[in-house]
Design an enzyme around this catalytic site. Structure first.
Site, PDB file in Angstrom:
ATOM      1  N   SER A 261       0.832  -1.189   0.000  1.00 50.46           N
ATOM      2  CA  SER A 261       0.000   0.000   0.000  1.00 50.46           C
ATOM      3  C   SER A 261       0.866   1.237   0.000  1.00 50.46           C
ATOM      4  O   SER A 261       1.862   1.332   0.714  1.00 50.46           O
ATOM      5  CB  SER A 261      -0.963  -0.018   1.186  1.00 50.46           C
ATOM      6  OG  SER A 261      -0.492   0.809   2.216  1.00 50.46           O
ATOM      7  N   LYS A 262       0.442   2.155  -0.850  1.00 48.59           N
ATOM      8  CA  LYS A 262       1.166   3.413  -1.003  1.00 48.59           C
ATOM      9  C   LYS A 262       1.181   4.145   0.342  1.00 48.59           C
ATOM     10  O   LYS A 262       2.174   4.756   0.715  1.00 48.59           O
ATOM     11  CB  LYS A 262       0.445   4.243  -2.067  1.00 48.59           C
ATOM     12  CG  LYS A 262       1.024   5.616  -2.300  1.00 48.59           C
ATOM     13  CD  LYS A 262       2.171   5.594  -3.270  1.00 48.59           C
ATOM     14  CE  LYS A 262       2.705   6.997  -3.496  1.00 48.59           C
ATOM     15  NZ  LYS A 262       4.090   6.999  -3.936  1.00 48.59           N
ATOM     16  N   ARG A 263       0.059   4.020   1.040  1.00 52.43           N
ATOM     17  CA  ARG A 263      -0.051   4.731   2.314  1.00 52.43           C
ATOM     18  C   ARG A 263       0.991   4.249   3.316  1.00 52.43           C
ATOM     19  O   ARG A 263       1.446   4.982   4.173  1.00 52.43           O
ATOM     20  CB  ARG A 263      -1.457   4.560   2.907  1.00 52.43           C
ATOM     21  CG  ARG A 263      -2.146   5.864   3.094  1.00 52.43           C
ATOM     22  CD  ARG A 263      -3.540   5.727   3.682  1.00 52.43           C
ATOM     23  NE  ARG A 263      -4.202   4.500   3.304  1.00 52.43           N
ATOM     24  CZ  ARG A 263      -4.815   3.702   4.170  1.00 52.43           C
ATOM     25  NH1 ARG A 263      -4.825   3.985   5.444  1.00 52.43           N
ATOM     26  NH2 ARG A 263      -5.441   2.618   3.742  1.00 52.43           N
ATOM     27  N   ASP A 271       7.793   5.488  -8.161  1.00 53.08           N
ATOM     28  CA  ASP A 271       8.798   5.406  -7.087  1.00 53.08           C
ATOM     29  C   ASP A 271       9.942   4.477  -7.499  1.00 53.08           C
ATOM     30  O   ASP A 271      11.116   4.780  -7.285  1.00 53.08           O
ATOM     31  CB  ASP A 271       8.179   4.856  -5.795  1.00 53.08           C
ATOM     32  CG  ASP A 271       7.138   5.792  -5.210  1.00 53.08           C
ATOM     33  OD1 ASP A 271       7.252   7.009  -5.431  1.00 53.08           O
ATOM     34  OD2 ASP A 271       6.209   5.300  -4.539  1.00 53.08           O
TER      35      ASP A 271
END
Ligand code: GLU
Length: 493
Positions: A261-263, A271
């Site tokens: 998850s990016k979060r 990235d």
């Protein structure tokens, strides 16, 4: 109901070919799971000589991020995932952006109402309750309103949503290429909203209408949509449409228990690029997250995108979640870096070399080959070559090397005898420097290392360098070489 318009829409639908679509929501970046979905979708189309379609799913206006559509175009282009139809290139079943199809969803929702598989609902409910799917269909008074009564209220201007009418009792079965046939009790399915109060469709409705109208034969998406699939089947059946082949992919995990998850800081495609990975390596590795080649290719790891298109079969897609393994990606990337031609490597390495080396006399084309075989990612370049720019502070301990039989005292001697030899060279070429240093060792009846190690240490101030003494002298240039050797002599004296 006049069916002319609907019949015209049906007539546009291409048939007789494989048609897949990548349908991202423009949320700002391409996470690894999304990239994998795009890859599988593209590979199915290309493997079967079919069409790959790009559709932008922007009906959830709350999640829109400015510039996100551009990120999607840019990423797909960079990855070589070319699309045959889409917002920018058009096609026979456009528009390909959902908000531009707005009016069409309302018409199909009304058609479904006429067919008895949906109903107008006037209840005041928070949008969040509608979205959460916790709403009990048995409780909804609007479900049993007569159509005439409901239409009268719509005409009177009362706000409404359109809900799917899930049959009471019975079961629904759908088939997935990866998970097989799955049957659920209809009583576990909610009368989900198809058309929202603002007239926009929910994702759950729009994707069915669009996949049908765009002639999509294979729907690839994340397994988080599995639980909605029976409701989609009921929609297809309600309209009397053929259900496409479903391919639900298990999630990409960061470890045994958590999805990427990016979060939580897990990398997106962008990235990974910033972290020095090559597109080809990323694509190769991500394709293998949850898919494996079969038969004669079952042991093979490295594939270009066209090679993948040739060998990609759905049978190789796995049911189990895949774990994103940074070490494995590094291994792929290092391989791709090594396999590049010297010229191509130099081109991708240049910005990273420039970050570390500003000295004008250093020819970056000579430095690049020294690091090509010594990097997992492009970010490994700068820390290895920074000494070309400026000699770091270093300890005299570095001169002591057991295997080379060097210590501080004999290193000092070696530098002292080598300095005038290099000073006397009229030609500063690799061969000239090499012959001079090797010739000197021979003359003094010393092993080469007794000369080479001290010279390399004095020139780099590092225990490990890409390239040996001769390369370093050559690249640094005569003046800088002599200066650094002089500094070594002073430091050892
Ligand atoms: N817009 C959906 C998403 O980005 C696509 C799901 C699908 O492919 O059906 O998750």
């Amino acid at each position: 109901m006049d069916m002319t318009w609907f019949n015209d829409m049906e007539a546009r639908i291409p048939t007789g070919e494989i048609r897949t679509r990548f349908a991202p929501s423009p949320t700002g970046y391409m996470h690894v799971g999304n990239l994998r979905t795009a890859l599988y979708t593209w590979l199915i189309a290309r493997h079967g000589g079919g069409k790959f379609i790009l559709r932008i799913e922007d009906t959830d206006q709350g999640r829109l991020v400015e510039g996100a559509t551009e990120v999607i175009y840019k990423t797909l282009k960079e990855c070589g995932l070319d699309w045959d139809e889409g917002p920018d290139v058009g096609g026979p079943v456009g528009p390909y952006i959902q908000t531009q199809r707005r009016d069409l969803y309302a018409k199909y929702a009304q058609l479904l109402v006429e067919k008895g598989h949906a109903y107008y609902c006037f209840c005041e409910k928070a949008e969040s309750a509608e979205d959460s799917g916790t709403f009990e269909k048995a409780d909804d008074p609007c479900r049993d309103l007569s159509l005439a009564e409901a239409k009268a209220r719509v005409e009177a201007g009362e706000p409404y949503v359109i809900r799917q009418r899930i049959p009471k009792g019975g079961q629904t079965t759908f088939h997935d290429a990866i998970f097989g046939s799955i049957t659920v009790d209809n009583d576990t399915l909610d009368d989900q909203v198809l058309l929202k109060r603002d007239g926009l469709p929910t994702y759950n409705f729009a994707n069915v209408v669009d996949d049908h109208l765009m002639g999509i034969t294979h729907v690839v998406r994340g397994s988080e949509y599995l639980s909605s699939a029976p409701k989609y089947n009921l929609l297809y059946e309600g309209f009397g449409w053929a259900v496409p082949e479903y391919i639900h992919c298990s999630p990409v995990m960061r470890d045994a228990h958590n999805k990427m998850s990016k979060r939580h800081g897990d990398p997106s495609y962008e990235d990974l690029k910033e972290q020095g990975y090559l597109t080809g390596a990323i694509l190769n590795y991500v394709t293998l997250l949850g898919w494996a080649p079969k038969g004669e290719n079952s042991e093979r790891e490295f594939f270009t995108l066209p090679e993948l298109a040739e060998v990609f079969e759905l049978a190789g897609v796995s049911k189990s979640p895949a774990i994103f393994d940074r070490e494995k990606l590094n291994y792929f990337n290092a391989h791709y870096l090594r396999e590049m031609s010297a010229e191509d490597f130099c081109a991708v390495a240049e910005p990273y070399l420039k970050q570390a080396i500003h000295a004008p006399q250093v020819d970056l084309k000579l430095v690049a080959p020294l690091v090509q075989g010594r990097c997992d990612t492009l970010l490994d370049i700068a820390p290895q070559v920074d000494f070309f720019d400026a000699l770091p502070e270093y300890s005299n301990e570095l001169y002591c090397h057991k295997k080379m039989k060097t210590d501080q005292a004999n290193s000092l001697e070696a530098l002292k005898v080598t300095l005038p030899v290099l000073e006397g060279l009229t030609e500063w070429s690799y061969d000239a420097i090499h012959d001079a240093l090797v010739g000197l060792a021979e003359k003094l009846e010393l092993k080469n290392g007794r000369i080479m190690w001290p010279v390399r240490t004095a020139l780099s101030g590092k225990p490990v360098t890409p390239g040996g003494a001769v390369e370093l002298c050559h690249i640094l240039g005569k003046e800088e070489t002599l200066e650094r050797m002089q500094k070594g002599i002073e430091q050892l004296s």
